[in-house]
Design a protein around this motif. Structure first.
Motif, PDB file in Angstrom:
ATOM      1  N   MET A 274      41.855  38.313  54.529  1.00 11.78           N
ATOM      2  CA  MET A 274      40.457  38.343  54.086  1.00 11.78           C
ATOM      3  C   MET A 274      39.566  39.187  54.998  1.00 11.78           C
ATOM      4  N   TRP A 275      39.994  39.402  56.228  1.00 10.27           N
ATOM      5  CA  TRP A 275      39.105  39.878  57.294  1.00 10.27           C
ATOM      6  C   TRP A 275      38.365  41.173  56.944  1.00 10.27           C
ATOM      7  N   LYS A 276      39.073  42.139  56.361  1.00 10.22           N
ATOM      8  CA  LYS A 276      38.475  43.446  56.093  1.00 10.22           C
ATOM      9  C   LYS A 276      37.366  43.398  55.040  1.00 10.22           C
ATOM     10  N   SER A 277      37.366  42.331  54.221  1.00  6.30           N
ATOM     11  CA  SER A 277      36.353  42.233  53.161  1.00  6.30           C
ATOM     12  C   SER A 277      35.097  41.491  53.620  1.00  6.30           C
TER      13      SER A 277
ATOM     14  N   HIS B 171      41.850  35.972  45.170  1.00  7.46           N
ATOM     15  CA  HIS B 171      41.834  37.416  44.972  1.00  7.46           C
ATOM     16  C   HIS B 171      41.784  37.790  43.491  1.00  7.46           C
ATOM     17  N   ALA B 172      42.220  36.856  42.635  1.00  3.47           N
ATOM     18  CA  ALA B 172      42.232  37.138  41.192  1.00  3.47           C
ATOM     19  C   ALA B 172      40.921  36.763  40.500  1.00  3.47           C
ATOM     20  N   LEU B 173      40.026  36.054  41.199  1.00  2.00           N
ATOM     21  CA  LEU B 173      38.784  35.583  40.590  1.00  2.00           C
ATOM     22  C   LEU B 173      37.710  36.672  40.578  1.00  2.00           C
ATOM     23  N   SER B 174      36.906  36.677  39.517  1.00  2.00           N
ATOM     24  CA  SER B 174      35.734  37.543  39.476  1.00  2.00           C
ATOM     25  C   SER B 174      34.602  36.908  40.279  1.00  2.00           C
ATOM     26  N   ASP B 175      33.519  37.663  40.487  1.00  2.00           N
ATOM     27  CA  ASP B 175      32.353  37.154  41.209  1.00  2.00           C
ATOM     28  C   ASP B 175      31.804  35.886  40.550  1.00  2.00           C
TER      29      ASP B 175
END
Length: 247
Positions: A63-66, A217-221
């Motif tokens: 997750m870190w880079k995001s 990671h598969a979920l939308s906002d």
């Protein structure tokens, strides 16, 4: 340890790890309700803190880079100041009144945010307000492991996107709960038996966190926001129900 205790310990770790991997918080929400059937609060609460830290540590590399670290630091500073205050209040606070008050607050705000159809992007107070919310969350984290609800509600009001919110949830909760665990350990509130229980729960926590992160990671906002508000509502309802049941 009986077979049922082992089974519920692993199931609670799996459920708590999954929710933590999915939303960046919620280990206590899922695991405590299961573990309290077979463990006293004196063991279940520090075990939740340990498993929360394990779950969040395991998902940080992916997750870190995001994460937007510039948004997180005011919450972290406020939270670290608030945790010791919350820890000192453990002996004097009325847990029934405390849980009921926080539960009602969460229910009201999570419902209002879900029903509101207009996107929010309130900038009131800037970083100072962010730090104040972190401070309040730190107190709640040190007092009862409830570091997440206030920053989570605030992040939704700010209108930040999925990754920005996740960065705040995960890094804030990780920092506050790890600090609370260290303070409780230093104060002698963590029994040695908790270490053994954590070793048993460790595999379930890691597997659950991995699975939850995959779903994240598969979920939308929008879907991520709905999941977060749904978990908050469930958390508030659980606190209110438990408080009323013990009054």
């Amino acid at each position: 340890m009986e077979m049922l205790t082992y089974a519920l310990l692993l199931f609670g770790a799996l459920a708590g790890g999954f929710v933590s991997g999915l939303a960046g918080f919620g280990t206590a929400l899922m695991a405590l309700g299961i573990w309290l059937y077979v463990l006293p609060p004196s063991l279940a609460v520090p075990l939740v803190l340990i498993c929360s830290v394990i779950a969040q540590t395991s998902t940080l590399p992916s997750m870190w880079k995001s994460f937007d670290l510039s948004l997180v630091w005011p919450f972290l500073i406020g939270g670290l100041i608030g945790v010791p205050i919350g820890t000192t209040l453990v002996a004097s606070a009325d847990p029934k009144v405390f849980k009921l008050s926080v539960g009602v607050l969460i229910l009201i705000f999570s419902s209002a945010l879900y029903l509101n159809k207009k996107p929010l992007a309130i900038t009131f107070g800037g970083r100072l307000a962010d730090g104040a919310i972190g401070f309040a969350g730190g107190i709640l984290g040190g007092l009862a492991g409830l570091s997440g609800p206030l920053p989570i509600l605030w992040a939704n009001i700010r209108g930040w996107n999925k990754h920005e919110r996740r960065g705040i949830f995960q890094l804030f909760n990780f920092t506050v709960l790890a600090t609370a665990l260290l303070l409780q350990t230093a104060s002698g509130l963590v029994a040695f038996k908790v270490v053994w229980l954590a070793m048993v729960a460790f595999p379930g926590t890691l597997i659950g966190a991995w699975a939850g992160a995959r779903v994240y990671h598969a979920l939308s906002d929008k879907h991520f926001g709905d999941v977060v508000l749904g978990l908050l509502f469930l958390s508030g309802a659980t606190l209110v129900w438990n408080s009323i049941g013990t009054l």
